[in-house]
Design an enzyme around this catalytic site. Structure first.
Site, PDB file in Angstrom:
ATOM      1  N   HIS A  98      28.279 -17.488  -4.967  1.00  8.75           N
ATOM      2  CA  HIS A  98      29.014 -16.449  -5.613  1.00  8.75           C
ATOM      3  C   HIS A  98      28.041 -15.741  -6.491  1.00  8.75           C
ATOM      4  O   HIS A  98      28.322 -14.549  -6.847  1.00  8.75           O
ATOM      5  CB  HIS A  98      30.383 -16.943  -6.418  1.00  8.75           C
ATOM      6  CG  HIS A  98      31.326 -15.709  -5.939  1.00  8.75           C
ATOM      7  ND1 HIS A  98      32.693 -15.941  -6.467  1.00  8.75           N
ATOM      8  CD2 HIS A  98      31.581 -14.434  -5.511  1.00  8.75           C
ATOM      9  CE1 HIS A  98      33.532 -14.964  -6.160  1.00  8.75           C
ATOM     10  NE2 HIS A  98      32.769 -14.108  -5.783  1.00  8.75           N
ATOM     11  N   ASP A 121      39.615 -16.140  -7.394  1.00  8.05           N
ATOM     12  CA  ASP A 121      38.657 -17.393  -7.314  1.00  8.05           C
ATOM     13  C   ASP A 121      39.398 -18.364  -8.310  1.00  8.05           C
ATOM     14  O   ASP A 121      40.325 -18.162  -9.275  1.00  8.05           O
ATOM     15  CB  ASP A 121      37.521 -16.862  -8.378  1.00  8.05           C
ATOM     16  CG  ASP A 121      36.091 -17.762  -8.166  1.00  8.05           C
ATOM     17  OD1 ASP A 121      35.003 -17.221  -8.064  1.00  8.05           O
ATOM     18  OD2 ASP A 121      36.428 -19.121  -8.057  1.00  8.05           O
ATOM     19  N   HIS A 123      37.842 -20.089 -10.356  1.00 11.51           N
ATOM     20  CA  HIS A 123      36.829 -19.909 -11.591  1.00 11.51           C
ATOM     21  C   HIS A 123      36.743 -18.630 -11.937  1.00 11.51           C
ATOM     22  O   HIS A 123      36.699 -17.557 -11.319  1.00 11.51           O
ATOM     23  CB  HIS A 123      35.577 -20.580 -11.312  1.00 11.51           C
ATOM     24  CG  HIS A 123      35.532 -21.915 -10.399  1.00 11.51           C
ATOM     25  ND1 HIS A 123      35.494 -22.111  -8.982  1.00 11.51           N
ATOM     26  CD2 HIS A 123      35.639 -23.190 -11.038  1.00 11.51           C
ATOM     27  CE1 HIS A 123      35.626 -23.302  -8.915  1.00 11.51           C
ATOM     28  NE2 HIS A 123      35.796 -24.128 -10.068  1.00 11.51           N
ATOM     29  N   ASP A 125      33.533 -17.580 -13.377  1.00 11.80           N
ATOM     30  CA  ASP A 125      32.070 -17.142 -13.051  1.00 11.80           C
ATOM     31  C   ASP A 125      31.631 -16.332 -14.082  1.00 11.80           C
ATOM     32  O   ASP A 125      30.749 -15.345 -13.651  1.00 11.80           O
ATOM     33  CB  ASP A 125      31.973 -16.608 -11.707  1.00 11.80           C
ATOM     34  CG  ASP A 125      32.582 -17.569 -10.452  1.00 11.80           C
ATOM     35  OD1 ASP A 125      32.369 -16.914  -9.321  1.00 11.80           O
ATOM     36  OD2 ASP A 125      32.782 -18.746 -10.632  1.00 11.80           O
ATOM     37  N   HIS A 138      25.681 -19.335  -9.969  1.00  9.07           N
ATOM     38  CA  HIS A 138      27.084 -18.712  -9.231  1.00  9.07           C
ATOM     39  C   HIS A 138      28.263 -19.099 -10.263  1.00  9.07           C
ATOM     40  O   HIS A 138      29.342 -18.240  -9.866  1.00  9.07           O
ATOM     41  CB  HIS A 138      27.391 -19.718  -7.911  1.00  9.07           C
ATOM     42  CG  HIS A 138      27.850 -21.167  -8.086  1.00  9.07           C
ATOM     43  ND1 HIS A 138      28.826 -21.800  -7.197  1.00  9.07           N
ATOM     44  CD2 HIS A 138      27.651 -22.051  -9.175  1.00  9.07           C
ATOM     45  CE1 HIS A 138      28.932 -22.944  -7.529  1.00  9.07           C
ATOM     46  NE2 HIS A 138      28.504 -22.984  -8.750  1.00  9.07           N
ATOM     47  N   ASP A 225      36.399 -15.706  -3.628  1.00 13.17           N
ATOM     48  CA  ASP A 225      35.797 -17.202  -3.387  1.00 13.17           C
ATOM     49  C   ASP A 225      36.953 -18.241  -2.763  1.00 13.17           C
ATOM     50  O   ASP A 225      38.112 -18.090  -3.266  1.00 13.17           O
ATOM     51  CB  ASP A 225      35.424 -17.530  -4.744  1.00 13.17           C
ATOM     52  CG  ASP A 225      34.882 -18.905  -4.829  1.00 13.17           C
ATOM     53  OD1 ASP A 225      34.050 -19.143  -5.936  1.00 13.17           O
ATOM     54  OD2 ASP A 225      34.954 -19.631  -4.102  1.00 13.17           O
ATOM     55  N   ASP A 227      37.388 -21.013  -2.949  1.00 15.87           N
ATOM     56  CA  ASP A 227      37.989 -21.910  -3.541  1.00 15.87           C
ATOM     57  C   ASP A 227      39.129 -21.564  -4.289  1.00 15.87           C
ATOM     58  O   ASP A 227      39.570 -22.426  -5.051  1.00 15.87           O
ATOM     59  CB  ASP A 227      36.725 -22.541  -4.433  1.00 15.87           C
ATOM     60  CG  ASP A 227      36.270 -21.800  -5.448  1.00 15.87           C
ATOM     61  OD1 ASP A 227      35.045 -22.371  -6.015  1.00 15.87           O
ATOM     62  OD2 ASP A 227      36.942 -21.014  -6.231  1.00 15.87           O
ATOM     63  N   GLU A 270      31.484 -18.678  -0.666  1.00 16.82           N
ATOM     64  CA  GLU A 270      31.490 -20.209  -0.948  1.00 16.82           C
ATOM     65  C   GLU A 270      31.924 -20.906   0.415  1.00 16.82           C
ATOM     66  O   GLU A 270      32.343 -22.110  -0.074  1.00 16.82           O
ATOM     67  CB  GLU A 270      32.126 -20.421  -2.243  1.00 16.82           C
ATOM     68  CG  GLU A 270      31.534 -19.756  -3.512  1.00 16.82           C
ATOM     69  CD  GLU A 270      30.541 -20.636  -3.999  1.00 16.82           C
ATOM     70  OE1 GLU A 270      29.992 -21.644  -3.346  1.00 16.82           O
ATOM     71  OE2 GLU A 270      29.811 -20.034  -5.034  1.00 16.82           O
TER      72      GLU A 270
END
Ligand SMILES: N[C@@]1(C(=O)O)CN(C[C@@H]2CCCCN2)C[C@@H]1CCC[B-](O)(O)O
Ligand SMILES: [Mn+2]
Ligand SMILES: [Mn+2]
Ligand SMILES: [Mn+2]
Length: 301
Positions: A98, A121, A123, A125, A138, A225, A227, A270
Site C-alpha cells: 500500500h 483498510d 489500518h 496507513d 506501507h 487494501d 486486509d 496487499e
C-alpha cells in the site's frame, strides 16, 4: 469508457516476500477479460518492472526502510497513473503493497485536484517517519499525501495535495496510538468496524460519502487494501486482522461507489500470494478480482 490495468509488482513498503506477485496472479485469474465482459475497453501495458535498488545503496532514512526504492517506484507510478487519467482512462492499480498509494493518489490528484479518497483498510496507513514503529512505508502513505510527514528530501516530490476533509476511512480496526492522535488532530473522518456494526454498511457508505463528497459531485479515488476484509475472506495478505468486513460488505462498498458514477481510480492492494496454501491464495485473488469487477459495474441483478 476505458480502463487501464496498472500492474505494480512491488513489495518495498513492507518486509514480507510475495506481495510483488499479487498483480500477476490477478491478471492470470482473467481480470482483463472479466472487465471486457463488463463492457469496458481494457488496456494492459504489462506489469511495470521497477529496477530494484540494492539494500546497501538504500540504507534506512531514520526509521524508514527501503526509502529510496519506495520513493522512486511511487514517483514512477504517479506519472503512469496521471498519464492514464489525463487520457480519460480509469487506472486500476494492482499491488503490491500500500505504499504505492503515494504514487496512485499523487497521480490522481494531479489530474483531478478536487478528488476525494475513500480508503478501505484495517489500518490507517497514516504513520509519519517519526511515529512509525515498524519503519514499513506501507504504514505511512497517507501522512505524505496530507503533507504531515515532515520534510523528507527523498520524498520532496510528493505534493501535499490531499486535504484532510477529502479523505475518509472504512474498515479500521488496527490503528496505532499515534495514528489515532493524528486522525483526531486533523479531524479526519473514519468509520471503524464498530460504526459498521452499529449502522450497517449501507449507512456507513452514505455517511462516508456525505463527509467527503456531500453534493456527490467530486471524483472518487477508491484505495482498497484487501486486509480490510476479514482474514477468513481474504487470508493471503501481509497484515491480517480479525474482525473484518464480510465478503458482502466489501462488495457493497464497491457497488455503491460504482453507483455514484464518480469513480476515477481504483487501487486493489496487499494481495500476497506467497503467504498461504494454494486454496487460500486462489480465494484471496478471486475476491480481489471480484471487488474490482464490483467497483467497475458488475451488478447482482
Ligand atoms: N500501523 C502498522 C505499521 O506498520 O505502521 C502496524 N501494523 C501492524 C501492527 C502489528 C502489531 C499490532 C499493531 N499493528 C501494520 C500497520 C501498517 C499496515 C499497512 B497496510 O497497507 O497493510 O495497511
Ligand atoms: Mn493499507
Ligand atoms: Mn491494511
Ligand atoms: Mn499489509
Amino acid at each position: 469508457k476505458s480502463v487501464a490495468i496498472v500492474g505494480c509488482p512491488f513489495r518495498g513498503g513492507q518486509a514480507k516476500l510475495g506481495v510483488d506477485h499479487g498483480p500477476i496472479h490477478m491478471v492470470e485469474a482473467g481480470l482483463e477479460q472479466q472487465l471486457r465482459d463488463l463492457g469496458w475497453e481494457v488496456r494492459f501495458d504489462g506489469h511495470h518492472q521497477f529496477e530494484q535498488i540494492s539494500e546497501e545503496n538504500d540504507p534506512p532514512i531514520g526509521k524508514m526502510k527501503n526509502p529510496r526504492f519506495v520513493s522512486q517506484v511511487c514517483k514512477a507510478v504517479a506519472s503512469v497513473v496521471s498519464d492514464h487519467a489525463r487520457r480519460g482512462q480509469l487506472p486500476v492499480v494492482l499491488g503490491g503493497d500500500h505504499s504505492l498509494a503515494m504514487g496512485t493518489i499523487g497521480g490522481t490528484l494531479e489530474v483531478y485536484p478536487n478528488a476525494c479518497v475513500i480508503w478501505v483498510d484495517a489500518h490507517a496507513d497514516i504513520n509519519t517517519p517519526e511515529t512509525t514503529e515498524s519503519g514499513n512505508i506501507h504504514g505511512m502513505p497517507v501522512s505524505f499525501l496530507l503533507g504531515i510527514a515532515g520534510n523528507e528530501p527523498e520524498f520532496a516530490w510528493v505534493k501535499p495535495a490531499l486535504r484532510a476533509n477529502r479523505l475518509v476511512y472504512i474498515g479500521l480496526r488496527d490503528v496505532d496510538a499515534d495514528e489515532k492522535r493524528i486522525l483526531r488532530e486533523n479531524g479526519i473522518k473514519a468509520f471503524s468496524m464498530h460504526e459498521i456494526d452499529r449502522h450497517g454498511i449501507g449507512k456507513v457508505v452514505e455517511l462516508a460519502l456525505d463527509a467527503v463528497n456531500p453534493n456527490r459531485d467530486l471524483p472518487i479515488h477508491l484505495s482498497f487494501d484487501v486486509d480490510a476484509l476479514d482474514p477468513t475472506v481474504a487470508p493471503s495478505t501481509g497484515t491480517p486482522v480479525r474482525g473484518g468486513l464480510t465478503f458482502r460488505e466489501g462488495h457493497y462498498i464497491c457497488e455503491a461507489i460504482h453507483e455514484t458514477g464518480l469513480l476515477i481510480a481504483l487501487d486493489l492492494m496487499e494481495v500476497n500470494p506467497g503467504l498461504a496454501d494454494a486454496e487460500s491464495v486462489r480465494k484471496t485473488v478471486s475476491v480481489g478480482c471480484s471487488l474490482v469487477r464490483a467497483a467497475l459495474g458488475e451488478a447482482l441483478l
